[in-house]
Write an enzyme that holds these catalytic residues in place. Structure first.
Site, PDB file in Angstrom:
ATOM      1  N   CYS A   2      44.727  64.339  74.501  1.00 54.10           N
ATOM      2  CA  CYS A   2      46.198  64.345  74.880  1.00 54.10           C
ATOM      3  C   CYS A   2      46.344  65.257  73.728  1.00 54.10           C
ATOM      4  O   CYS A   2      46.313  64.752  72.735  1.00 54.10           O
ATOM      5  CB  CYS A   2      47.171  63.020  75.997  1.00 54.10           C
ATOM      6  SG  CYS A   2      46.961  62.353  77.154  1.00 54.10           S
ATOM      7  N   ARG A  27      41.153  67.916  73.215  1.00 59.29           N
ATOM      8  CA  ARG A  27      42.394  66.827  72.578  1.00 59.29           C
ATOM      9  C   ARG A  27      42.802  65.927  74.238  1.00 59.29           C
ATOM     10  O   ARG A  27      42.408  64.535  74.502  1.00 59.29           O
ATOM     11  CB  ARG A  27      43.698  66.509  72.845  1.00 59.29           C
ATOM     12  CG  ARG A  27      43.819  66.949  71.149  1.00 59.29           C
ATOM     13  CD  ARG A  27      43.134  66.442  70.647  1.00 59.29           C
ATOM     14  NE  ARG A  27      43.416  66.054  68.386  1.00 59.29           N
ATOM     15  CZ  ARG A  27      43.411  66.117  67.803  1.00 59.29           C
ATOM     16  NH1 ARG A  27      43.034  64.158  68.019  1.00 59.29           N
ATOM     17  NH2 ARG A  27      42.987  66.024  66.372  1.00 59.29           N
ATOM     18  N   TRP A  75      44.676  63.790  79.330  1.00 61.71           N
ATOM     19  CA  TRP A  75      42.851  63.449  78.999  1.00 61.71           C
ATOM     20  C   TRP A  75      43.889  61.300  79.832  1.00 61.71           C
ATOM     21  O   TRP A  75      44.395  60.673  79.130  1.00 61.71           O
ATOM     22  CB  TRP A  75      42.488  62.554  77.882  1.00 61.71           C
ATOM     23  CG  TRP A  75      40.994  61.728  78.119  1.00 61.71           C
ATOM     24  CD1 TRP A  75      40.147  62.669  78.226  1.00 61.71           C
ATOM     25  CD2 TRP A  75      40.897  60.511  78.471  1.00 61.71           C
ATOM     26  NE1 TRP A  75      38.515  61.753  78.262  1.00 61.71           N
ATOM     27  CE2 TRP A  75      39.757  60.255  78.418  1.00 61.71           C
ATOM     28  CE3 TRP A  75      41.162  59.370  78.190  1.00 61.71           C
ATOM     29  CZ2 TRP A  75      38.809  58.933  78.570  1.00 61.71           C
ATOM     30  CZ3 TRP A  75      41.258  57.989  78.211  1.00 61.71           C
ATOM     31  CH2 TRP A  75      39.882  57.757  78.691  1.00 61.71           C
ATOM     32  N   ASN A  99      52.342  61.099  75.025  1.00 61.17           N
ATOM     33  CA  ASN A  99      50.628  60.859  74.322  1.00 61.17           C
ATOM     34  C   ASN A  99      50.718  59.399  74.497  1.00 61.17           C
ATOM     35  O   ASN A  99      51.745  58.484  73.725  1.00 61.17           O
ATOM     36  CB  ASN A  99      50.529  61.249  73.398  1.00 61.17           C
ATOM     37  CG  ASN A  99      49.498  63.000  73.094  1.00 61.17           C
ATOM     38  OD1 ASN A  99      49.564  63.326  74.533  1.00 61.17           O
ATOM     39  ND2 ASN A  99      49.081  63.633  72.398  1.00 61.17           N
ATOM     40  N   GLY A 100      50.280  58.286  74.954  1.00 57.93           N
ATOM     41  CA  GLY A 100      50.047  56.969  74.719  1.00 57.93           C
ATOM     42  C   GLY A 100      49.620  56.086  75.934  1.00 57.93           C
ATOM     43  O   GLY A 100      49.461  56.517  77.265  1.00 57.93           O
ATOM     44  N   GLU A 484      22.511  58.275  66.195  1.00 57.13           N
ATOM     45  CA  GLU A 484      23.380  58.938  66.335  1.00 57.13           C
ATOM     46  C   GLU A 484      23.284  60.159  67.159  1.00 57.13           C
ATOM     47  O   GLU A 484      23.351  61.358  67.491  1.00 57.13           O
ATOM     48  CB  GLU A 484      23.563  59.353  64.500  1.00 57.13           C
ATOM     49  CG  GLU A 484      24.444  60.465  64.898  1.00 57.13           C
ATOM     50  CD  GLU A 484      25.921  60.808  65.324  1.00 57.13           C
ATOM     51  OE1 GLU A 484      26.568  59.772  65.027  1.00 57.13           O
ATOM     52  OE2 GLU A 484      26.243  61.723  65.268  1.00 57.13           O
ATOM     53  N   LYS A 488      24.587  61.360  70.753  1.00 52.45           N
ATOM     54  CA  LYS A 488      25.172  63.220  70.553  1.00 52.45           C
ATOM     55  C   LYS A 488      24.472  63.305  71.587  1.00 52.45           C
ATOM     56  O   LYS A 488      25.342  64.563  72.692  1.00 52.45           O
ATOM     57  CB  LYS A 488      23.905  64.115  69.428  1.00 52.45           C
ATOM     58  CG  LYS A 488      25.200  64.761  68.338  1.00 52.45           C
ATOM     59  CD  LYS A 488      26.552  64.906  67.607  1.00 52.45           C
ATOM     60  CE  LYS A 488      26.980  63.847  68.071  1.00 52.45           C
ATOM     61  NZ  LYS A 488      28.367  62.787  67.056  1.00 52.45           N
ATOM     62  N   GLU A 491      26.396  62.393  75.026  1.00 55.28           N
ATOM     63  CA  GLU A 491      28.276  63.486  74.881  1.00 55.28           C
ATOM     64  C   GLU A 491      27.803  64.484  75.525  1.00 55.28           C
ATOM     65  O   GLU A 491      28.359  64.547  76.494  1.00 55.28           O
ATOM     66  CB  GLU A 491      28.444  63.655  73.476  1.00 55.28           C
ATOM     67  CG  GLU A 491      29.369  61.748  73.005  1.00 55.28           C
ATOM     68  CD  GLU A 491      29.450  62.398  71.388  1.00 55.28           C
ATOM     69  OE1 GLU A 491      30.522  61.991  71.716  1.00 55.28           O
ATOM     70  OE2 GLU A 491      28.865  62.645  70.912  1.00 55.28           O
ATOM     71  N   HIS A 507       9.710  44.456  72.120  1.00 55.19           N
ATOM     72  CA  HIS A 507      11.408  43.747  71.863  1.00 55.19           C
ATOM     73  C   HIS A 507      11.763  44.036  73.038  1.00 55.19           C
ATOM     74  O   HIS A 507      12.791  43.458  73.650  1.00 55.19           O
ATOM     75  CB  HIS A 507      12.060  43.210  71.194  1.00 55.19           C
ATOM     76  CG  HIS A 507      10.763  42.758  69.060  1.00 55.19           C
ATOM     77  ND1 HIS A 507      10.415  41.555  69.585  1.00 55.19           N
ATOM     78  CD2 HIS A 507      10.423  43.709  68.535  1.00 55.19           C
ATOM     79  CE1 HIS A 507       9.435  41.795  68.082  1.00 55.19           C
ATOM     80  NE2 HIS A 507       9.513  42.336  67.494  1.00 55.19           N
ATOM     81  N   LYS A 603      38.849  64.448  72.003  1.00 58.08           N
ATOM     82  CA  LYS A 603      38.712  63.945  70.594  1.00 58.08           C
ATOM     83  C   LYS A 603      40.075  63.390  70.716  1.00 58.08           C
ATOM     84  O   LYS A 603      41.291  63.537  70.979  1.00 58.08           O
ATOM     85  CB  LYS A 603      39.153  65.242  70.311  1.00 58.08           C
ATOM     86  CG  LYS A 603      38.526  65.740  68.603  1.00 58.08           C
ATOM     87  CD  LYS A 603      37.385  65.915  68.462  1.00 58.08           C
ATOM     88  CE  LYS A 603      36.863  65.801  66.648  1.00 58.08           C
ATOM     89  NZ  LYS A 603      35.118  65.772  67.057  1.00 58.08           N
TER      90      LYS A 603
END
Ligand code: F6R
Length: 608
Positions: A2, A27, A75, A99-100, A484, A488, A491, A507, A603
């Site tokens: 947010c 955000r 968000w 926000n929060g 990683e 990527k 996402e 395995h 983000k």
């Protein structure tokens, strides 16, 4: 997560707020809204589901000349993405952006319902708005009402509040969610992230947890939670307009992939000395004796920052025998009953410096008396301020939700920290020379791989863009690169992707291989070449569609081979990683995705 903006001054607030929200859109992009207020306390509230562009359209048909206002890009946490749940929330006299998370909102809601408040949204924020409105009825002023409400709240918040009873002020407050105030010239800018302030002012105040601010055209006055005045420290904003622009690239993601040679040079500048085969990190706040004492390094982070810690760990454990390094996922660590061995130093890794789980680990480790150093990008961020010392990675603003340039520089910074310890323990420059030389070469090698492979990777991406599953595999230092690489891809492309240690395939994961999968195999021409190649052959035997990223000239049995020419040996995985960043980017764009703002993500994860 947010974004909050606010403005009070003499200029028209709407365009300033909307432009600020566009900068903060990374955000959160579920809904957006602004509330502006005229000198006669008439409020214009505009909200829209979806991206800020939807809000922008509303502004063109509801333009005001108001010079006071607040805004938000959301968000979603409590309540679906919708106009009804969008901020600013309005109850009685109060308009509020937040926000929060307010954890005890159910109890507060029940209490307020008994006082005839009814609620239109599903959000915790509307409850906080109502609470301030309720307390404002009997409070001396808005500051007292906000302070009273925040004392009743359990949770995290960054808020900005307008009240029709006070048309000449905005009240702001933070606890666990960042707020920055830009000051100067008879106006005040409020933002949850410095990028929204760039171009308006370079004089900023980073608010601390527990502080409340009263913003007027004369500036901001800060108070503690009991409304006692506290002094504000004005600092210079470190980022500039250049670093938050796309510079001709189609997306921030691609621009940031291409930023890497230069951003890495900034990380290394003044720290790596080729002549003496040594490194020097200035801000650790540790003496040589303290560095010598270190036996354990605990690296804490989330997502890509965690993988950076894992990756650098492979390098650091080669420098000296008496240091153990382990990477920890912050969201796991904070709820485990972990023990910290003596002589431990913790590295707290975070691009944004605001990640809630990482911050919670920092606080817990400090409570236990562990020395905590930051590996942070955002100057002035909460983690950067709370650590005992550390290394800024200096990669400039990272706007794309998927982290790229921060990863490369985090690995470099943690590696340098390991070298600092090795140097203090008497490891000779000759022994560290290989790493120092490669760190120095790395930016140029990344530059060259970008130049030589980007077109090829784009063509290859077109071939693999329609698969729905992918496996990324590698050994040793290439294992974190596989993790990683898979992160990527998933996402930005929404292809289901898993990273595995190549030796683990038999395995379990090899059972997945079929025609719907493609495999990315990292194959370095070193002592593990034959081992990884055997894994590749085994996958081929099961019909794998394999893309191999390799530095070898030898014949490689795979459907597609991307050859990387490099002078590197130990840091080669960081160059391979740039190839997989490009692969993820081009596959995602071939699928028509919005790579800078992938679905469901935002983000800087400032809530748990
Ligand atoms: C992945 C990504 C995330 C972040 C993670 C930590 O591309 O961006 O996994 O790496 O949320 O964020 P910071 O580094 O800001 O703590």
């Amino acid at each position: 997560m947010c974004g909050i903006v606010g403005y009070i001054g003499e200029k028209q607030a709407q365009p300033i707020l909307v432009a600020g929200l566009k900068r903060l859109e990374y955000r959160g992009y579920d809904s957006a809204g602004i509330a502006t207020m005229s000198p006669k306390a008439k409020v214009t509230l505009l909200r829209a589901k979806g991206k800020v562009s939807g809000l922008d359209e509303k502004v063109t048909t509801h333009t005001t000349t108001d010079t006071v206002g607040v805004g938000h890009t959301r968000w979603a946490t409590h309540g679906e993405p919708s106009k009804r749940n969008a901020h600013p929330h309005h109850v009685g006299d109060i308009y509020l952006v937040h926000n929060g998370i307010i954890e005890n909102y159910q109890d507060l809601k029940a209490m307020l319902a008994r006082h005839d408040y009814d609620f239109k949204s599903d959000t915790d924020t509307e409850v906080l708005t109502a609470l301030i409105d309720y307390l404002a009825r009997d409070a001396d002023n808005l500051l007292a009402a906000v302070s009273g409400a925040l004392k009743m709240v359990v949770g995290a918040y960054g808020i900005a509040v307008l009240s029709v009873a006070n048309p000449n002020e905005i009240i702001i407050a933070r606890k666990g969610s960042p707020l920055i105030v830009g000051v100067g010239g008879g106006e005040v800018f409020i933002a949850s992230d410095a990028s929204a302030l760039v171009g308006h002012t370079d004089q900023v105040i980073y608010m601390h947890d527990g502080e409340i601010g009263v913003c007027t055209t004369s500036g901001v006055q800060l108070y503690d939670i009991d409304a006692h005045s506290v002094e504000a420290k004005v600092e210079k904003l470190e980022i500039d307009l250049q670093s938050i622009q796309k510079k001709g690239f189609d997306h921030f993601l691609l621009k940031e992939i291409y930023d890497q040679p230069d951003s890495l040079r900034s990380t290394l500048r003044g720290r790596v000395n080729l002549d003496t085969s040594s490194v020097k990190l200035g801000g650790l706040n540790m003496t040589n004796d303290e560095l010598r004492e270190v036996r354990n390094i605990m690296v804490v982070g989330c997502g890509t920052a965690y993988y950076a810690g894992m990756m650098a760990g492979y390098f650091v454990e080669q420098f000296t025998d008496d240091v153990t390094i382990r990477a920890e996922i912050a969201s796991e660590l904070r709820y485990r009953s972990f023990s910290v061995p003596e002589h431990t130093v913790a590295l707290i890794v975070s691009q944004s410096g605001e990640t809630a789980d990482t911050l919670a680990c920092l606080q817990e480790l400090q409570r236990r008396g562990v020395k905590c150093l930051g590996v942070v990008n955002a100057v002035g961020s909460t983690i950067a301020r709370e650590v005992d010392g550390g290394v800024y990675v200096h990669v400039g603003a990272e706007i794309s939700v998927a982290s790229t340039k921060a990863f490369t520089s985090q690995v470099a910074a943690i590696t340098m920290f390991g070298m600092m310890i090795a140097q203090a323990k008497g490891v000779s420059p000759r022994e560290l020379n290989g790493y120092v030389r490669e760190l120095d070469l790395l930016p140029g090698e990344i530059e060259s791989v970008l130049e030589k492979t980007a077109d090829e990777v784009r063509d290859i991406a077109a071939t693999y863009a329609n698969y729905e599953h992918a496996l990324y595999v590698g050994r040793d230092t290439l294992y974190p690169i596989a993790l990683e690489g898979a992160l990527k891809l998933k996402e930005v492309s929404y292809i289901q992707a898993e990273g595995h240690a190549a030796g683990e395939l038999k395995h379990g994961p090899i059972a997945l291989i079929d025609d719907r999968f493609f495999v990315v195999c990292y194959l370095q021409d070193n002592w593990l070449y034959e081992k990884t190649q055997s894994n590749l052959v085994e996958m081929n035997a099961r019909g794998a569609h394999a893309i191999v990223i390799t530095d070898t000239d030898k014949r490689v049995p795979a459907e597609t081979v991307i050859r990387v020419k490099t002078k590197l040996q130990v840091l080669t995985p960081l160059v391979f990683n740039v190839v997989s960043q490009l692969l993820a980017y081009y596959i995602a764009t071939a699928r028509g995705n919005d790579v800078d703002q992938p679905r469901n993500l935002a983000k800087s994860v400032t809530v748990e």
